[in-house]
Design a protein around this motif. Sequence first.
Motif, PDB file in Angstrom:
ATOM      1  N   GLU A  36      13.243  -9.909  33.513  1.00 24.14           N
ATOM      2  CA  GLU A  36      11.834  -9.926  33.411  1.00 24.14           C
ATOM      3  C   GLU A  36      11.244 -10.690  34.655  1.00 24.14           C
ATOM      4  N   ILE A  37      10.447  -9.958  35.370  1.00 28.06           N
ATOM      5  CA  ILE A  37       9.823 -10.839  36.526  1.00 28.06           C
ATOM      6  C   ILE A  37       8.954 -11.877  36.261  1.00 28.06           C
ATOM      7  N   LEU A  38       9.230 -13.122  36.565  1.00 28.52           N
ATOM      8  CA  LEU A  38       8.368 -14.326  36.211  1.00 28.52           C
ATOM      9  C   LEU A  38       7.230 -14.327  37.299  1.00 28.52           C
ATOM     10  N   ASP A  39       7.671 -14.344  38.491  1.00 28.71           N
ATOM     11  CA  ASP A  39       6.622 -14.413  39.615  1.00 28.71           C
ATOM     12  C   ASP A  39       6.997 -13.891  40.592  1.00 28.71           C
ATOM     13  N   HIS A  40       6.114 -13.703  41.828  1.00 28.73           N
ATOM     14  CA  HIS A  40       6.360 -13.036  42.865  1.00 28.73           C
ATOM     15  C   HIS A  40       5.468 -13.660  43.918  1.00 28.73           C
ATOM     16  N   ALA A  41       6.007 -14.097  45.265  1.00 31.28           N
ATOM     17  CA  ALA A  41       5.198 -14.775  46.105  1.00 31.28           C
ATOM     18  C   ALA A  41       5.504 -13.771  47.447  1.00 31.28           C
ATOM     19  N   GLU A  42       4.464 -13.820  48.330  1.00 32.40           N
ATOM     20  CA  GLU A  42       4.481 -13.008  49.538  1.00 32.40           C
ATOM     21  C   GLU A  42       4.084 -13.560  50.783  1.00 32.40           C
ATOM     22  N   SER A  43       4.650 -13.560  51.604  1.00 36.23           N
ATOM     23  CA  SER A  43       4.134 -14.155  52.783  1.00 36.23           C
ATOM     24  C   SER A  43       4.412 -13.298  54.260  1.00 36.23           C
ATOM     25  N   SER A  44       3.537 -13.207  55.022  1.00 38.19           N
ATOM     26  CA  SER A  44       3.463 -12.700  56.350  1.00 38.19           C
ATOM     27  C   SER A  44       4.826 -12.989  57.174  1.00 38.19           C
ATOM     28  N   TRP A  45       5.275 -12.206  57.821  1.00 40.63           N
ATOM     29  CA  TRP A  45       6.604 -12.559  58.808  1.00 40.63           C
ATOM     30  C   TRP A  45       6.525 -11.739  59.961  1.00 40.63           C
ATOM     31  N   ALA A  46       6.877 -12.370  60.993  1.00 41.84           N
ATOM     32  CA  ALA A  46       6.916 -11.710  62.066  1.00 41.84           C
ATOM     33  C   ALA A  46       8.105 -12.349  63.269  1.00 41.84           C
ATOM     34  N   SER A  47       8.359 -11.429  63.946  1.00 37.64           N
ATOM     35  CA  SER A  47       9.538 -11.862  65.047  1.00 37.64           C
ATOM     36  C   SER A  47       8.863 -11.111  66.536  1.00 37.64           C
ATOM     37  N   ILE A  48       9.479 -11.323  67.661  1.00 36.18           N
ATOM     38  CA  ILE A  48       8.852 -10.743  68.812  1.00 36.18           C
ATOM     39  C   ILE A  48       8.862  -9.267  68.831  1.00 36.18           C
ATOM     40  N   THR A  49       9.844  -8.780  67.967  1.00 33.33           N
ATOM     41  CA  THR A  49       9.647  -7.127  67.918  1.00 33.33           C
ATOM     42  C   THR A  49       9.501  -6.404  66.811  1.00 33.33           C
ATOM     43  N   LEU A  57      11.017 -13.653  44.483  1.00 34.89           N
ATOM     44  CA  LEU A  57      10.674 -13.326  43.058  1.00 34.89           C
ATOM     45  C   LEU A  57      11.728 -14.082  42.218  1.00 34.89           C
ATOM     46  N   ASN A  58      11.138 -14.411  41.069  1.00 40.21           N
ATOM     47  CA  ASN A  58      11.704 -15.189  39.911  1.00 40.21           C
ATOM     48  C   ASN A  58      12.064 -14.422  38.985  1.00 40.21           C
ATOM     49  N   LEU A  59      13.187 -14.072  38.475  1.00 41.35           N
ATOM     50  CA  LEU A  59      13.752 -13.086  37.469  1.00 41.35           C
ATOM     51  C   LEU A  59      14.105 -14.057  36.146  1.00 41.35           C
ATOM     52  N   ARG A  60      14.051 -13.600  35.026  1.00 41.18           N
ATOM     53  CA  ARG A  60      14.835 -13.988  33.898  1.00 41.18           C
ATOM     54  C   ARG A  60      15.343 -13.008  33.059  1.00 41.18           C
ATOM     55  N   PHE A  61      16.737 -13.164  32.641  1.00 41.63           N
ATOM     56  CA  PHE A  61      17.527 -12.391  31.793  1.00 41.63           C
ATOM     57  C   PHE A  61      17.811 -13.426  30.569  1.00 41.63           C
ATOM     58  N   SER A  62      17.401 -12.799  29.252  1.00 40.72           N
ATOM     59  CA  SER A  62      17.436 -13.448  28.307  1.00 40.72           C
ATOM     60  C   SER A  62      18.578 -12.974  27.164  1.00 40.72           C
ATOM     61  N   GLY A  63      19.367 -13.837  26.559  1.00 41.06           N
ATOM     62  CA  GLY A  63      20.026 -13.318  25.583  1.00 41.06           C
ATOM     63  C   GLY A  63      21.363 -13.119  26.241  1.00 41.06           C
ATOM     64  N   MET A  64      22.716 -12.756  25.557  1.00 40.32           N
ATOM     65  CA  MET A  64      23.979 -12.929  26.016  1.00 40.32           C
ATOM     66  C   MET A  64      24.032 -11.314  26.758  1.00 40.32           C
ATOM     67  N   GLU A  65      23.217 -10.347  26.201  1.00 39.94           N
ATOM     68  CA  GLU A  65      23.287  -9.098  27.077  1.00 39.94           C
ATOM     69  C   GLU A  65      22.598  -9.049  28.007  1.00 39.94           C
ATOM     70  N   GLY A  66      21.286  -9.837  28.223  1.00 45.28           N
ATOM     71  CA  GLY A  66      20.516 -10.015  29.407  1.00 45.28           C
ATOM     72  C   GLY A  66      21.256 -10.782  30.481  1.00 45.28           C
ATOM     73  N   ILE A  67      22.304 -11.803  30.128  1.00 49.86           N
ATOM     74  CA  ILE A  67      22.876 -12.628  31.019  1.00 49.86           C
ATOM     75  C   ILE A  67      23.801 -11.419  31.650  1.00 49.86           C
ATOM     76  N   GLU A  68      24.513 -10.784  30.887  1.00 52.03           N
ATOM     77  CA  GLU A  68      25.582  -9.794  31.678  1.00 52.03           C
ATOM     78  C   GLU A  68      24.656  -8.649  32.468  1.00 52.03           C
ATOM     79  N   ALA A  69      23.449  -8.110  32.160  1.00 46.59           N
ATOM     80  CA  ALA A  69      22.706  -7.520  33.008  1.00 46.59           C
ATOM     81  C   ALA A  69      22.224  -8.195  34.259  1.00 46.59           C
ATOM     82  N   GLY A  70      22.121  -9.624  33.991  1.00 51.61           N
ATOM     83  CA  GLY A  70      21.668 -10.559  35.365  1.00 51.61           C
ATOM     84  C   GLY A  70      22.939 -10.631  36.005  1.00 51.61           C
ATOM     85  N   GLU A  71      23.700 -10.764  35.767  1.00 48.47           N
ATOM     86  CA  GLU A  71      25.159 -10.917  36.535  1.00 48.47           C
ATOM     87  C   GLU A  71      25.415  -9.563  37.336  1.00 48.47           C
ATOM     88  N   SER A  72      25.049  -8.183  36.818  1.00 51.57           N
ATOM     89  CA  SER A  72      25.168  -7.238  37.476  1.00 51.57           C
ATOM     90  C   SER A  72      24.162  -6.667  38.381  1.00 51.57           C
TER      91      SER A  72
END
Length: 119
Positions: A36-49, A57-72
């Motif tokens: 589950e995507i809890l939040d998402h922040a975006e900021s501009s980025w630039a270099s010379i080229t 992004l912050n995500l949450r994986f709940s339950g034991m199966e969720g934890i396995e999915a999160g580790e993957s």
Amino acid sequence: MRADPNDTPPYPRRSARAPAQRLREAIAALAGPAGEILDHAESSWASITFSGTRHRLNLRFSGMEGIEAGESFIEALPEHEFAIPRQLVADASIESVEHRLLPHPRLDVSVELLLLEEN
């Protein structure tokens, strides 16, 4: 003569999805239904080229199966090939991981990605 702002164009407008939305969709697909995507922040980025955007992004994986999915997800993210039109994912990294067992098992993951605009 000015165009009437109430006139509709003779063709339907295509709703273009922003790169941030496409990125969220790609992250959600990689995380799978357990992530589950809890939040998402975006900021501009630039270099010379290059210019682009940095995404956190912050995500949450709940339950034991969720934890396995999160580790993957953690294992797959850094090498994942993203397909976002006119964007190159230059960097995708895991910033933090927090395991909790109580009151319910869960895995919270913070990721950061750098998208560069392709010309």
